[in-house]
Design an enzyme around this catalytic site. Structure first.
Site, PDB file in Angstrom:
ATOM      1  N   HIS A  78       0.853  -1.191   0.000  1.00 24.53           N
ATOM      2  CA  HIS A  78       0.000   0.000   0.000  1.00 24.53           C
ATOM      3  C   HIS A  78       0.886   1.236   0.000  1.00 24.53           C
ATOM      4  O   HIS A  78       1.698   1.424   0.892  1.00 24.53           O
ATOM      5  CB  HIS A  78      -0.925   0.003   1.225  1.00 24.53           C
ATOM      6  CG  HIS A  78      -2.081  -0.945   1.081  1.00 24.53           C
ATOM      7  ND1 HIS A  78      -3.374  -0.593   1.336  1.00 24.53           N
ATOM      8  CD2 HIS A  78      -2.130  -2.235   0.665  1.00 24.53           C
ATOM      9  CE1 HIS A  78      -4.182  -1.618   1.091  1.00 24.53           C
ATOM     10  NE2 HIS A  78      -3.441  -2.632   0.694  1.00 24.53           N
ATOM     11  N   TYR A 207      -9.277   5.747   6.631  1.00 25.37           N
ATOM     12  CA  TYR A 207      -9.440   6.180   8.023  1.00 25.37           C
ATOM     13  C   TYR A 207     -10.504   7.264   7.998  1.00 25.37           C
ATOM     14  O   TYR A 207     -10.285   8.357   7.474  1.00 25.37           O
ATOM     15  CB  TYR A 207      -8.114   6.731   8.574  1.00 25.37           C
ATOM     16  CG  TYR A 207      -7.104   5.645   8.867  1.00 25.37           C
ATOM     17  CD1 TYR A 207      -6.355   5.071   7.845  1.00 25.37           C
ATOM     18  CD2 TYR A 207      -6.894   5.188  10.169  1.00 25.37           C
ATOM     19  CE1 TYR A 207      -5.425   4.070   8.117  1.00 25.37           C
ATOM     20  CE2 TYR A 207      -5.966   4.181  10.449  1.00 25.37           C
ATOM     21  CZ  TYR A 207      -5.242   3.634   9.409  1.00 25.37           C
ATOM     22  OH  TYR A 207      -4.327   2.638   9.683  1.00 25.37           O
ATOM     23  N   PRO A 298      -4.928   0.938  18.774  1.00 24.55           N
ATOM     24  CA  PRO A 298      -4.645   0.325  17.463  1.00 24.55           C
ATOM     25  C   PRO A 298      -4.572   1.274  16.271  1.00 24.55           C
ATOM     26  O   PRO A 298      -4.002   0.897  15.249  1.00 24.55           O
ATOM     27  CB  PRO A 298      -5.805  -0.669  17.279  1.00 24.55           C
ATOM     28  CG  PRO A 298      -6.899  -0.166  18.156  1.00 24.55           C
ATOM     29  CD  PRO A 298      -6.231   0.516  19.315  1.00 24.55           C
ATOM     30  N   LYS A 302       0.608   0.274  15.086  1.00 24.86           N
ATOM     31  CA  LYS A 302       2.008   0.290  15.486  1.00 24.86           C
ATOM     32  C   LYS A 302       2.439  -0.891  16.373  1.00 24.86           C
ATOM     33  O   LYS A 302       3.639  -1.164  16.524  1.00 24.86           O
ATOM     34  CB  LYS A 302       2.322   1.598  16.239  1.00 24.86           C
ATOM     35  CG  LYS A 302       2.542   2.776  15.317  1.00 24.86           C
ATOM     36  CD  LYS A 302       3.921   2.730  14.669  1.00 24.86           C
ATOM     37  CE  LYS A 302       4.081   3.696  13.518  1.00 24.86           C
ATOM     38  NZ  LYS A 302       3.878   3.117  12.187  1.00 24.86           N
ATOM     39  N   TYR A 390       3.730   6.712   9.864  1.00 30.43           N
ATOM     40  CA  TYR A 390       2.900   5.553   9.508  1.00 30.43           C
ATOM     41  C   TYR A 390       3.742   4.453   8.862  1.00 30.43           C
ATOM     42  O   TYR A 390       3.590   3.275   9.193  1.00 30.43           O
ATOM     43  CB  TYR A 390       1.779   5.992   8.559  1.00 30.43           C
ATOM     44  CG  TYR A 390       0.671   4.971   8.386  1.00 30.43           C
ATOM     45  CD1 TYR A 390      -0.535   5.114   9.048  1.00 30.43           C
ATOM     46  CD2 TYR A 390       0.827   3.860   7.551  1.00 30.43           C
ATOM     47  CE1 TYR A 390      -1.559   4.191   8.895  1.00 30.43           C
ATOM     48  CE2 TYR A 390      -0.183   2.920   7.393  1.00 30.43           C
ATOM     49  CZ  TYR A 390      -1.386   3.091   8.067  1.00 30.43           C
ATOM     50  OH  TYR A 390      -2.385   2.165   7.918  1.00 30.43           O
TER      51      TYR A 390
HETATM   52  C1  DHB Z   1      -5.541  -2.680  10.569  1.00 29.90           C
HETATM   53  C2  DHB Z   1      -5.518  -2.354  11.902  1.00 29.90           C
HETATM   54  C3  DHB Z   1      -5.145  -1.105  12.303  1.00 29.90           C
HETATM   55  O1  DHB Z   1      -5.117  -0.771  13.607  1.00 29.90           O
HETATM   56  C4  DHB Z   1      -4.778  -0.135  11.362  1.00 29.90           C
HETATM   57  O2  DHB Z   1      -4.440   1.100  11.784  1.00 29.90           O
HETATM   58  C5  DHB Z   1      -4.792  -0.468  10.045  1.00 29.90           C
HETATM   59  C6  DHB Z   1      -5.174  -1.739   9.630  1.00 29.90           C
HETATM   60  C7  DHB Z   1      -5.956  -4.037  10.127  1.00 29.90           C
HETATM   61  O3  DHB Z   1      -6.271  -4.867  10.970  1.00 29.90           O
HETATM   62  O4  DHB Z   1      -6.001  -4.284   8.909  1.00 29.90           O
END
Ligand code: DHB
Length: 397
Positions: A78, A207, A298, A302, A390
């Site tokens: 990505h 997001y 989450p 990270k 990121y």
């Molecule tokens: C996923 C989980 C995340 O916390 C994130 O920021 C991006 C992707 C995932 O499980 O695909």
């Protein structure tokens, strides 16, 4: 007390998740013996859904150390993400901004690759153990005790012990209260996570900020998708039918012009949110790695990346500690690891608070967040800051 089978190793590792297994793999490559134990069974760990985004350095660590190149063949690169807010969507172009990308590859697959690699290389990993305890931490010969899955009691002496035993770490509690600091933050929301049998709804992750709360549209494969939406921490998954989940998700992303491809939902769970750090990340001859020492919310994925960054540094410092039979490199490990940990704490907190809606949010709060998102996406400096964090700060900096 019944007798225990006594043995010795260089490094005894509590926890055989990605952090513990990667550490034992890196040590083996340096010619250092280790034993890793986990109270969970291998199948149980394989079936625990976690995040799915790997930084470039995490991918390189798996491939370059010969764990597996499945991450390259089965993962999806990505080159950016979408930040959706205020009725539209704005791309953060990782390649254009920082010349980096992330790889969509689930943590469960990282675990499987590592467990297979340890097995292939003859590593000593024992799943499904019980009664784990550690002792003699401030001596030259700390000890790990446990009962294996066949019921045999063991006592393993080592040069150093590693607590890579996750967010509910037992090792963490072995550090006396006057020898460590703990930092916490709770959040008044959680994520409702689903797996759905459907095609992807967009080429990249979304997001999504909305007055109804945050949503994250992630992916797994061409036919399986992973999505999350902000919910109450006490939310009951059984109260949510497929129709209700899709209506909630559609309304959140619809506010910013997206429509999701729907399909049967095959998994539902509520994920807690917490920020936590315990420092320093060692005590005597015990050293902590990954979630045992720190937890991030989450948003931004990270957790696993930080755990892998920890053990890469830890393997180097343990090698030094063994060569000198001295625990000073553990302090160096802790300092090096914590620099990255606190940057990631900030990033995860920032992404979380920028994108989620507080239960008591006022119209001012929502408009202010939209202003923040506009400032980030509308500025090369702002977008570059996000892209760099990121995709992961380069390891050697
Ligand atoms: C996923 C989980 C995340 O916390 C994130 O920021 C991006 C992707 C995932 O499980 O695909």
């Amino acid at each position: 007390m019944s007798s225990r089978i006594q043995s010795r190793t260089r490094i005894a590792i509590v926890g055989a998740g990605p952090a513990g297994l990667m550490l034992s793999h890196l040590l083996a490559q340096a010619g250092i013996d280790s034993v890793a134990v986990d109270v969970r069974g291998r199948r149980e760990i394989e079936q625990t859904h976690r995040a799915g985004i790997l930084e470039q350095d995490s991918v390189d660590l798996l491939v370059d150390t010969g764990v597996s190149d499945r991450v390259r063949s089965d993962g999806y690169q990505h080159d950016g993400i979408e930040l959706a807010f205020g009725g539209g969507s704005h791309r953060i172009d990782f390649q254009g901004l920082v010349g980096a990308a992330t790889q969509l590859y689930p943590q469960t697959d990282v675990f499987i690759d590592l467990a297979d690699a340890r097995q292939r290389d003859g590593g000593d990993v024992r799943f499904g153990v019980a009664d784990v305890s550690v002792d003699d931490l401030t001596t030259d010969s700390p000890v790990l005790r446990f009962t294996d899955s066949a019921g045999t009691a063991h006592e393993i002496r080592a040069d150093f012990l590693v607590g890579a035993d996750g967010s509910r770490s037992l090792c963490r509690h072995e550090v006396p209260a006057d020898r460590r600091s703990q930092y916490f933050r709770e959040y008044p929301f959680a994520w409702f996570g689903i797996l759905a049998e459907a095609p992807p709804s967009a080429p990249e992750l979304i997001y999504n900020h909305s007055p109804r709360g945050f949503a994250l549209i992630s992916q797994r494969t061409e036919t399986l998708q992973r999505m999350y939406f902000q919910c109450d921490p006490a939310e009951n998954v059984d109260a949510w039918t497929d129709d209700r989940i899709w209506a909630e998700l559609q309304s959140r992303v619809g506010a910013n012009g997206y429509t999701l491809a729907e399909g049967p939902i095959t998994g539902k769970s509520v994920l807690p949110f917490r920020s936590f750090v315990q420092e320093p990340m060692y005590y005597g001859r015990l050293v902590l790695a990954g979630d045992a020492a720190h937890t991030v919310p989450p948003t931004g994925a990270k957790g696993l990346n930080l755990a892998l960054a920890d053990v890469r540094v830890l393997a180097e410092e343990l090698e030094r500690a063994l060569a000198a039979n001295d625990s000073a490199p553990l302090a160096t490990y802790s300092e090096r690891a914590l620099r990255r940990v606190w940057k990631a704490q900030h990033f995860s907190y920032w992404m979380t608070t920028m994108l989620h809606t507080l239960p008591e949010a006022t119209p001012f709060d929502l408009r202010r967040q939209e202003g923040e998102l506009a400032a980030v996406t509308g500025s090369t400096a702002g977008a570059t800051f996000l892209a760099e964090a990121y995709t992961g700060w380069p390891q050697r900096k």
